[in-house]
Motif scaffolding. Structure first.
Motif, short mmCIF file in Angstrom:
data_model
loop_
_atom_site.label_atom_id
_atom_site.label_comp_id
_atom_site.label_asym_id
_atom_site.label_seq_id
_atom_site.Cartn_x
_atom_site.Cartn_y
_atom_site.Cartn_z
N VAL A 42 31.60 43.02 7.50
CA VAL A 42 32.64 44.03 7.66
C VAL A 42 32.78 44.82 6.37
CG1 VAL A 42 35.14 44.39 7.91
CG2 VAL A 42 33.92 42.90 9.51
N PHE A 43 32.85 44.13 5.24
CA PHE A 43 32.97 44.82 3.95
C PHE A 43 31.79 45.75 3.71
CE2 PHE A 43 36.38 42.11 2.36
CZ PHE A 43 37.05 43.01 1.56
N ALA A 44 30.59 45.30 4.04
CA ALA A 44 29.38 46.09 3.79
C ALA A 44 29.36 47.37 4.61
CB ALA A 44 28.14 45.25 4.09
N MET A 45 30.04 47.39 5.74
CA MET A 45 29.97 48.54 6.66
C MET A 45 31.19 49.46 6.60
SD MET A 45 27.12 48.48 8.05
CE MET A 45 25.79 47.33 7.87
N LEU A 46 32.18 49.12 5.78
CA LEU A 46 33.39 49.95 5.70
C LEU A 46 33.14 51.26 4.96
CD1 LEU A 46 36.27 47.48 4.79
CD2 LEU A 46 36.13 48.91 6.82
N GLU A 81 43.48 46.12 5.21
CA GLU A 81 44.72 46.55 5.85
C GLU A 81 44.37 47.50 6.98
OE1 GLU A 81 46.92 48.59 2.82
OE2 GLU A 81 45.54 50.26 2.73
N GLN A 82 45.31 47.66 7.91
CA GLN A 82 45.17 48.63 8.99
C GLN A 82 46.05 49.82 8.67
OE1 GLN A 82 45.17 47.26 13.15
NE2 GLN A 82 45.59 45.22 12.29
N THR A 96 40.02 48.77 2.79
CA THR A 96 40.26 47.74 1.79
C THR A 96 41.58 47.98 1.07
OG1 THR A 96 38.99 48.99 0.15
CG2 THR A 96 37.81 47.28 1.34
N THR A 97 42.18 46.88 0.65
CA THR A 97 43.35 46.93 -0.22
C THR A 97 42.83 47.01 -1.66
OG1 THR A 97 43.39 44.53 -0.44
CG2 THR A 97 44.70 45.48 1.37
N VAL A 103 37.57 42.50 -5.21
CA VAL A 103 36.67 41.44 -4.77
C VAL A 103 35.32 42.02 -4.37
CG1 VAL A 103 36.30 39.68 -2.98
CG2 VAL A 103 38.53 39.87 -4.11
N HIS A 104 35.34 43.16 -3.69
CA HIS A 104 34.08 43.79 -3.25
C HIS A 104 33.24 44.20 -4.46
CE1 HIS A 104 31.70 47.06 -1.11
NE2 HIS A 104 31.33 45.92 -0.58
#
Length: 147
Positions: A42-46, A81-82, A96-97, A103-104
């Protein structure tokens, strides 16, 4: 990394797991919260401005339910977050917050260090050759006649 896999798809999968094992263990050893492979995907594709769950599912190649579960785990960890999508009142963007960005970035730095270890083990030329092959334009997946 084991070499039990005889074909290229299996070898690529083992290589990915090798990287994930190294990155996840290194991040946890540094005191970061553990994440799953799905959560890391998920992080990689945001996108920087946020991405819908449907778009994340399409990019990752899994169901919306799988992404939804990963996203809600990351929201619970304070990493995502949404937010309302300014382009559609019905959609929500996942982003991302500030903690998630921290963290990323740390994970990206760890990936660079793991890649450097790999270069020490197999040589810089080997790492460069793998990167070149994986970033080349392979074209559309072929439809071949099964034997």
């Amino acid at each position: 990394m084991s070499h039990r896999a005889a074909n290229l798809p299996h070898l690529l999968g083992e290589a990915r797991r090798w990287f994930e094992d190294a990155v996840f263990a290194s991040m946890e050893a540094a005191g970061e919260q553990p994440v799953t492979t799905a959560q890391a995907s998920v992080f990689a594709m945001l996108d920087a401005e946020g991405t819908t769950v449907s778009e994340l599912a399409r990019r990752i190649g899994v169901t919306r339910q799988t992404v939804h579960q990963a996203v809600h785990g990351l929201i619970g960890m304070g990493l995502l977050e949404q937010a309302p999508d300014p382009g559609s009142a019905r959609r929500r963007l996942i982003r991302t917050t500030s903690e998630g960005r921290r963290v990323h970035e740390r994970a990206r730095a760890v990936i660079g260090l793991v890649e450097a270890v790999l270069a020490e083990r197999i040589g810089r030329a080997g790492v460069d050759a793998v990167r070149e092959a994986l970033t080349a334009d392979w074209g559309e997946p072929p439809l071949v006649r099964a034997p």
